[in-house]
Design a protein around this motif. Structure first.
Motif: not given
Length: 135
Positions: A34, A36, A40, A70, A100, A102-103
């Motif tokens: 992940y 951010s 984030g 988030f 924020p 999150l990828e």
């Protein structure tokens, strides 16, 4: 999720590193990683130190629903868990405008889940044995 709950990083399954305003998080149990950035990264640092979603939104001047979402996402991905340790002093974070985000990335799951002792060729990691599949 109550806005006043406290969490910690789900160690040892989760490792993280903040570098230049971006946090990189790897879940060693799932092989997902992940990222951010900006707010984030700051939110992650505060939550990991034990700040609640309510405290985090106040410190970052971010919308409460965005921070709550988030935190919900972090919980859903098993990146954080309810806090068992004492709360740490909140880290100094730079306030960055925004929400924020999150990828999640799964393109390296098979590689990250390889057992470096049993599932690799003699050449070593990251060369998987033919037919070795992450479980």
């Amino acid at each position: 999720m109550p806005l006043d709950s406290r969490y910690e990083v789900n160690k040892p399954d989760v490792v993280d590193e903040s570098v230049d305003g971006e946090v990189l998080i790897v879940h060693l149990g799932t092989g997902a990683y992940y990222s951010s950035r900006g707010v984030g990264d700051a939110a992650w640092q505060l939550i990991a130190a034990g700040s609640t979603a309510l405290e985090t939104s106040g410190l970052l001047q971010a919308a409460r629903p965005a921070v709550a979402d988030f935190v919900e996402h972090l919980l859903a991905e098993s990146l954080i868990r309810p806090r068992t340790k004492p709360v740490e002093p909140p880290p100094f974070v730079t306030v960055v405008p925004g929400e924020p985000v999150l990828e999640k990335y799964t393109d390296m799951q098979e590689l990250l889940l390889l057992d470096p002792i049993h599932d690799v060729e003699e050449a070593g990691w990251p060369k998987a044995k033919p037919g070795a599949a992450a479980e």
